[in-house]
Design an enzyme around this catalytic site. Structure first.
Site, PDB file in Angstrom:
ATOM      1  N   ARG A 277     129.728  71.572 -97.315  1.00 15.10           N
ATOM      2  CA  ARG A 277     130.540  72.784 -97.175  1.00 15.10           C
ATOM      3  C   ARG A 277     131.193  73.222 -98.488  1.00 15.10           C
ATOM      4  O   ARG A 277     131.201  74.413 -98.806  1.00 15.10           O
ATOM      5  CB  ARG A 277     131.635  72.500 -96.141  1.00 15.10           C
ATOM      6  CG  ARG A 277     132.413  73.723 -95.723  1.00 15.10           C
ATOM      7  CD  ARG A 277     133.654  73.333 -94.914  1.00 15.10           C
ATOM      8  NE  ARG A 277     133.423  72.341 -93.918  1.00 15.10           N
ATOM      9  CZ  ARG A 277     133.186  72.555 -92.620  1.00 15.10           C
ATOM     10  NH1 ARG A 277     133.179  73.788 -92.170  1.00 15.10           N
ATOM     11  NH2 ARG A 277     132.985  71.552 -91.794  1.00 15.10           N
TER      12      ARG A 277
ATOM     13  N   CYS B 123     125.167  87.159 -73.873  1.00 17.47           N
ATOM     14  CA  CYS B 123     125.778  87.195 -72.546  1.00 17.47           C
ATOM     15  C   CYS B 123     126.583  85.939 -72.245  1.00 17.47           C
ATOM     16  O   CYS B 123     126.211  85.124 -71.397  1.00 17.47           O
ATOM     17  CB  CYS B 123     124.691  87.390 -71.505  1.00 17.47           C
ATOM     18  SG  CYS B 123     123.786  88.896 -71.838  1.00 17.47           S
TER      19      CYS B 123
END
Ligand code: LLP
Length: 431
Positions: free
Chosen positions: A284, A350
């Site tokens: 990271r 969804c």
């Protein structure tokens, strides 16, 4: 305005720019959702580690799970980095990007025999072994092809990295590594197995760590072990302290890489281990603040209790908010003279969990492009095709040019490996 993260990200008038390039223009040129990375920002992050390691025996193994685009790997390989890999697929990517096998450390709790063989034949520098069973399996695989596997044991130092439970890895209850109190026996076994050669010791305590103390505690535990097993006649050449250094997403203030490395080296010196090679596995902190995700506002849906800003990127493109409740800054790439409202920025998938940011003050209109910041790490690398959504394109800014480094996925590619059943196996039609 204060932008979290990278000095490479700045406002130029009403425009948001990465490494001097106007992000609105990139969104229009390449389409959205689009990941954009700055190569200079990645190299700058690397230089911070390098600076503190100058003159010392060391190897920086970029933890490529953070972002495994070939152009990213190529950037770090050309800069002389090694790689921390966790699968045969990652090994193939490093080699395809021009990385050297003898600078690869192979981590992970579940390496298969096939992956071990692939890595042995490629000639990786070291296997970070995570269990006694894995030691036996690796020795067997190596012996069966006439090789000797260089190994280090990933020791679980049982220190609390103080980070999100899903990304904390150095506690006794985590699945990772060999318990500290079992490590001596495991090293004795490793030294006795014919297919292995012990060369190092390793740990990785978690991710998005914002303090130095857990690293120093873990290092102390590793050095205690190096001394104990040394008395047993087993020599350790390198000490690998893993990755995990955090970045600024909002107001976190992680130590700078230089400061962390300086403290680690000082501790090694103070304990008489300064001659050993130091390995680091940052992911990271090398790429996170070097990238953004661009997404277009499709619809604005103001409501009685919530205002929804529906964008064309979703949890399948950037999973961190949905999975970890992660807060990532969201900025319009072009400022507007509009009244700011409070929006929940959500995607088309969804699921109610499909959000990128909640309760964000934004002055926006439909058709605008937003940038999700600090998205260079664990963004595209964790993307999926959920809802049959093709994955985003990726662009790298290098020497002032924006280069497409991954084409936008096509729907035809999504079903490429799938097969319809033969007609006789298909269920009878109900008509
Ligand atoms: N080494 C090992 C053995 C690892 O497991 C990891 C990350 C690293 C190095 C690099 O850690 P970093 O420097 O990137 O923190 N998907 C999560 C992060 C998962 C980290 C997994 N291991 C997220 O988006 O926050």
């Amino acid at each position: 305005m204060n932008l979290p993260g990278s000095p490479f990200l700045a406002r130029d008038g009403d425009r948001l720019c990465l490494d001097g390039i106007d992000l609105a223009t990139l969104g229009q040129r390449f389409g959205t959702p689009l990941y954009v990375y700055s190569q200079a920002a990645m190299l700058d992050a690397l230089a911070r580690y390098r600076h503190a390691l100058a003159g010392r025996k060391h190897l920086i193994c970029y933890a490529m799970k953070a972002n495994s685009n070939l152009a990213v790997l190529q950037t770090f390989a050309a800069a002389g980095c090694g790689f921390d890999i966790v699968s045969g697929g990652e090994l193939a990517r490093v080699l395809a990007a021009g990385g050297r096998a003898d600078r690869i450390v192979f981590s992970g709790v579940g390496k298969t025999a096939a992956e071990m063989e692939q890595a042995l034949l490629a000639g990786v520098r070291c296997f970070n072994v995570e269990s006694v069973s894995e030691l036996r399996r690796l020795s067997g695989v190596a012996a069966s092809i006439g090789r000797v596997a260089p190994v280090s044991l990933r020791v679980n130092p049982d220190v609390d990295a103080g980070t999100h439970p899903y990304i904390s890895t150095g506690l006794r209850d985590n699945k990772f590594g060999i318990a500290h109190e079992q490590a001596l026996d495991a090293y004795r076994l490793a030294a006795s197995l014919p297919g292995l050669r012990v060369i190092g010791i390793d740990c990785h305590i978690g991710s998005q760590i914002t303090q130095t103390a857990p690293y120093l505690d873990a290092l102390d535990k590793l050095l205690d072990l190096v001394e104990t097993i040394g008395r047993d006649g087993i020599t350790i050449e390198h000490v690998d302290v893993g990755g995990g250094l955090g970045i600024t997403y909002t107001d976190e203030q992680p130590p700078r890489a230089e400061a962390l490395v300086a403290q680690l080296l000082a501790r090694m010196d103070a304990r008489g281990h300064g001659h050993r090679e130091l390995l680091l596995e940052p992911g990271r902190s090398l790429v996170g603040n070097a990238g953004v995700l661009l997404t277009e506002v499709l619809y604005l849906k103001p409501g009685a209790t919530k205002n929804f800003c529906i964008v064309d990127a979703a949890m399948n493109d950037l999973m961190r908010p949905a999975l970890y409740d992660a807060w990532m800054a969201i900025e319009p790439v072009q400022s507007r003279e509009l009244q700011a409202l409070r929006w929940d920025v959500v995607g088309p998938v969804c699921e109610s969990g499909d959000w990128l940011g909640r309760e964000r003050e934004l002055a926006i209109a439909e058709g605008d492009i937003l940038a999700v910041l600090s998205a260079g790490a664990y963004g595209m690398a964790m993307a999926s095709n959920y809802n049959s959504r093709p994955r985003a394109a990726e662009v790298m800014i290098t020497s002032g040019e924006a280069v497409l480094v991954r084409e936008r996925e096509q729907v035809t590619q999504l079903c490429a490996g799938e097969r319809l059943l033969p007609m006789e196996s298909a269920p009878e039609s109900g008509d």
